[in-house]
Scaffold this motif. Structure first.
Motif, PDB file in Angstrom:
ATOM      1  N   SER A 103      42.344  -0.009  12.425  1.00 48.62           N
ATOM      2  CA  SER A 103      43.262  -1.055  12.860  1.00 48.62           C
ATOM      3  C   SER A 103      42.460  -2.320  13.103  1.00 48.62           C
ATOM      4  O   SER A 103      41.772  -2.438  14.118  1.00 48.62           O
ATOM      5  CB  SER A 103      43.979  -0.587  14.136  1.00 48.62           C
ATOM      6  OG  SER A 103      44.880  -1.556  14.589  1.00 48.62           O
ATOM      7  N   LEU A 104      42.524  -3.269  12.151  1.00 47.65           N
ATOM      8  CA  LEU A 104      41.728  -4.490  12.196  1.00 47.65           C
ATOM      9  C   LEU A 104      42.596  -5.669  12.625  1.00 47.65           C
ATOM     10  O   LEU A 104      43.736  -5.804  12.157  1.00 47.65           O
ATOM     11  CB  LEU A 104      41.115  -4.778  10.832  1.00 47.65           C
ATOM     12  CG  LEU A 104      40.270  -3.660  10.230  1.00 47.65           C
ATOM     13  CD1 LEU A 104      39.821  -4.015   8.825  1.00 47.65           C
ATOM     14  CD2 LEU A 104      39.085  -3.327  11.116  1.00 47.65           C
ATOM     15  N   HIS A 105      42.044  -6.533  13.471  1.00 42.41           N
ATOM     16  CA  HIS A 105      42.799  -7.657  14.013  1.00 42.41           C
ATOM     17  C   HIS A 105      41.914  -8.897  14.054  1.00 42.41           C
ATOM     18  O   HIS A 105      40.709  -8.791  14.303  1.00 42.41           O
ATOM     19  CB  HIS A 105      43.299  -7.330  15.425  1.00 42.41           C
ATOM     20  CG  HIS A 105      44.135  -6.092  15.439  1.00 42.41           C
ATOM     21  ND1 HIS A 105      45.485  -6.104  15.189  1.00 42.41           N
ATOM     22  CD2 HIS A 105      43.803  -4.786  15.613  1.00 42.41           C
ATOM     23  CE1 HIS A 105      45.958  -4.872  15.235  1.00 42.41           C
ATOM     24  NE2 HIS A 105      44.949  -4.058  15.480  1.00 42.41           N
ATOM     25  N   PRO A 106      42.493 -10.087  13.856  1.00 40.18           N
ATOM     26  CA  PRO A 106      41.685 -11.306  13.821  1.00 40.18           C
ATOM     27  C   PRO A 106      41.088 -11.703  15.164  1.00 40.18           C
ATOM     28  O   PRO A 106      40.044 -12.356  15.208  1.00 40.18           O
ATOM     29  CB  PRO A 106      42.652 -12.380  13.310  1.00 40.18           C
ATOM     30  CG  PRO A 106      44.021 -11.830  13.527  1.00 40.18           C
ATOM     31  CD  PRO A 106      43.891 -10.335  13.513  1.00 40.18           C
ATOM     32  N   THR A 107      41.748 -11.326  16.264  1.00 41.50           N
ATOM     33  CA  THR A 107      41.244 -11.687  17.593  1.00 41.50           C
ATOM     34  C   THR A 107      41.428 -10.516  18.554  1.00 41.50           C
ATOM     35  O   THR A 107      42.223  -9.602  18.293  1.00 41.50           O
ATOM     36  CB  THR A 107      42.001 -12.897  18.183  1.00 41.50           C
ATOM     37  OG1 THR A 107      43.346 -12.500  18.456  1.00 41.50           O
ATOM     38  CG2 THR A 107      41.968 -14.099  17.259  1.00 41.50           C
ATOM     39  N   VAL A 108      40.731 -10.576  19.675  1.00 47.90           N
ATOM     40  CA  VAL A 108      40.903  -9.571  20.723  1.00 47.90           C
ATOM     41  C   VAL A 108      42.339  -9.612  21.237  1.00 47.90           C
ATOM     42  O   VAL A 108      42.972  -8.568  21.423  1.00 47.90           O
ATOM     43  CB  VAL A 108      39.902  -9.791  21.880  1.00 47.90           C
ATOM     44  CG1 VAL A 108      40.227  -8.914  23.062  1.00 47.90           C
ATOM     45  CG2 VAL A 108      38.477  -9.556  21.405  1.00 47.90           C
TER      46      VAL A 108
END
Length: 115
Positions: A103-108
């Protein structure tokens, strides 16, 4: 713990903090089989205590197959979200197909809010 072990821990593991329903762990620097130990310890402790763990990799400059292996193992144990991967990590995840599993996300913030 020796002074060298303390320095190594400080080298690859930044701060950790509670965010939303999970725990955020910040990693930094080069993560390979020689430097991964302290991060693995911190992540294992986080997994034991929290249902969701966000790994902030925005300051990671390099990750190898041992780092990827750690992420895939943790992914099986908890809700693991990876935040802010840079170009090298995005290439690693894409080349190995891990980008379809992790699960990859651009920001915290995006990782914490994801459902």
């Amino acid at each position: 713990m020796t002074g060298a072990e303390d320095a190594n821990r400080e080298g690859v593991v930044g701060h950790g903090y509670l965010a939303g329903a999970g725990w955020v762990v910040a990693a930094r620097g080069e993560l390979d089989q020689d430097t991964l130990g302290p991060l693995e310890e911190v992540l294992a402790a986080a997994v034991d205590q929290h249902r969701m763990v966000v790994l902030d990799v925005g300051s990671v400059t390099f990750g190898d197959s041992s780092f990827l292996n750690l992420l895939l193992r943790l992914h099986q144990l908890t809700t693991l979200r990876i935040a802010a991967p840079g170009d090298q990590l995005r290439r690693l995840f894409a080349l190995t197909g891990a980008d379809t599993v992790l699960s990859l996300h651009p920001t915290v913030e995006d990782a914490v809010r994801a459902s």
